[in-house]
Design a protein around this motif. Structure first.
Motif, PDB file in Angstrom:
ATOM      1  N   SER A  30       0.897  -1.178   0.139  1.00  0.00           N
ATOM      2  CA  SER A  30      -0.089   0.282   0.123  1.00  0.00           C
ATOM      3  C   SER A  30       0.802   1.255   0.056  1.00  0.00           C
ATOM      4  O   SER A  30       2.124   1.074   0.427  1.00  0.00           O
ATOM      5  N   ARG A  32       1.304   5.411   1.386  1.00  0.00           N
ATOM      6  CA  ARG A  32       0.960   6.377   2.394  1.00  0.00           C
ATOM      7  C   ARG A  32       1.391   7.677   1.864  1.00  0.00           C
ATOM      8  O   ARG A  32       2.546   7.692   1.904  1.00  0.00           O
ATOM      9  N   LYS A  34       1.904  11.252   3.344  1.00  0.00           N
ATOM     10  CA  LYS A  34       1.816  11.994   4.611  1.00  0.00           C
ATOM     11  C   LYS A  34       1.966  13.579   4.082  1.00  0.00           C
ATOM     12  O   LYS A  34       2.648  13.822   3.501  1.00  0.00           O
ATOM     13  N   HIS A  39      -2.922  11.873   6.691  1.00  0.00           N
ATOM     14  CA  HIS A  39      -2.303  10.726   6.165  1.00  0.00           C
ATOM     15  C   HIS A  39      -3.233  10.116   5.426  1.00  0.00           C
ATOM     16  O   HIS A  39      -4.389   9.935   5.854  1.00  0.00           O
ATOM     17  N   ASP A  41      -4.003   6.471   3.157  1.00  0.00           N
ATOM     18  CA  ASP A  41      -3.574   5.200   2.739  1.00  0.00           C
ATOM     19  C   ASP A  41      -4.167   4.767   1.315  1.00  0.00           C
ATOM     20  O   ASP A  41      -5.682   4.895   1.317  1.00  0.00           O
ATOM     21  N   ARG A  42      -3.502   4.033   0.507  1.00  0.00           N
ATOM     22  CA  ARG A  42      -4.313   3.491  -0.322  1.00  0.00           C
ATOM     23  C   ARG A  42      -3.823   2.093  -0.808  1.00  0.00           C
ATOM     24  O   ARG A  42      -2.183   1.950  -0.844  1.00  0.00           O
ATOM     25  N   ASP A  43      -4.371   1.188  -0.948  1.00  0.00           N
ATOM     26  CA  ASP A  43      -4.044  -0.277  -1.274  1.00  0.00           C
ATOM     27  C   ASP A  43      -3.641  -0.249  -2.708  1.00  0.00           C
ATOM     28  O   ASP A  43      -4.265   0.429  -3.660  1.00  0.00           O
ATOM     29  N   VAL A 106       5.653  10.167   0.469  1.00  0.00           N
ATOM     30  CA  VAL A 106       4.918   8.993   0.005  1.00  0.00           C
ATOM     31  C   VAL A 106       5.883   7.803   0.503  1.00  0.00           C
ATOM     32  O   VAL A 106       7.185   7.907   0.129  1.00  0.00           O
ATOM     33  N   ASP A 107       5.410   6.864   1.406  1.00  0.00           N
ATOM     34  CA  ASP A 107       5.871   5.750   1.642  1.00  0.00           C
ATOM     35  C   ASP A 107       5.309   4.727   0.914  1.00  0.00           C
ATOM     36  O   ASP A 107       3.902   4.757   0.878  1.00  0.00           O
ATOM     37  N   LYS A 109       4.390   0.560   1.880  1.00  0.00           N
ATOM     38  CA  LYS A 109       4.237  -0.194   3.134  1.00  0.00           C
ATOM     39  C   LYS A 109       4.125  -1.404   2.573  1.00  0.00           C
ATOM     40  O   LYS A 109       3.429  -1.764   1.437  1.00  0.00           O
ATOM     41  N   TYR A 120       8.223   0.230   6.059  1.00  0.00           N
ATOM     42  CA  TYR A 120       8.124   0.959   5.035  1.00  0.00           C
ATOM     43  C   TYR A 120       9.158   1.337   4.593  1.00  0.00           C
ATOM     44  O   TYR A 120      10.297   1.411   5.076  1.00  0.00           O
TER      45      TYR A 120
END
Length: 157
Positions: A30, A32, A34, A39, A41-43, A106-107, A109, A120
């Protein structure tokens, strides 16, 4: 059954055992975003890896090791730093205007299935204008999140 028949049967049995021993493991992925706004989050699409007897050690290496390549395959080659079509595709995923003053980062995960390994990886800043043209909405990248003015043709969406 002759020697050739037994040898073929043995080879087929070894092939079936080997195939089953190379178990698939999934790397769940996914993104993330920030920002100063929060925050988000998107799969995204997960990927699989093979490991002998489902070994976690190989999966724990493969998940983070193949992560950047996986993200590049989905969004485009210019992931770190993000620019061009890669920025546009990621902005579409998040569905919002992301400006440099939002301090966006953007990270990616990852989580290795059934291994308990997750983490991450930072991939950089993501900035774009969300533009309207009649009934259409599109995204214009802000390469390297450099402070800039909205282009005159890019009406706020």
């Amino acid at each position: 059954m002759g020697n050739i028949g037994r040898t073929l049967m043995l080879l087929m049995l070894v092939a079936m055992i080997t195939r089953d021993a190379l178990g698939k493991r999934t790397c769940f992925v996914s993104l993330r975003l920030k920002t100063t706004k929060g925050h988000f989050d998107r799969d995204i699409e997960d990927f699989t890896t093979r490991a002998f007897l489902g070994s976690c050690s190989k999966v724990e290496r493969d998940c983070p090791g193949r992560l950047l390549e996986h993200v590049s395959n989905i969004f485009g080659p210019e992931v770190n730093p993000m620019k061009g079509d890669t920025s546009i595709n990621m902005c579409k995923l998040f569905g919002m205007e992301i400006l440099p003053e939002h301090n966006p980062d953007v990270d990616v995960k990852y989580k290795a299935s059934s291994c308990g390994n997750e983490g991450y990886m930072g991939i950089g800043n993501l900035c774009c204008f969300k533009c309207a043209a009649g009934p259409y909405t599109f995204y214009h990248p802000i390469n390297n999140c450099a402070p800039t003015e909205r282009p005159a043709w890019c009406l706020p969406a």
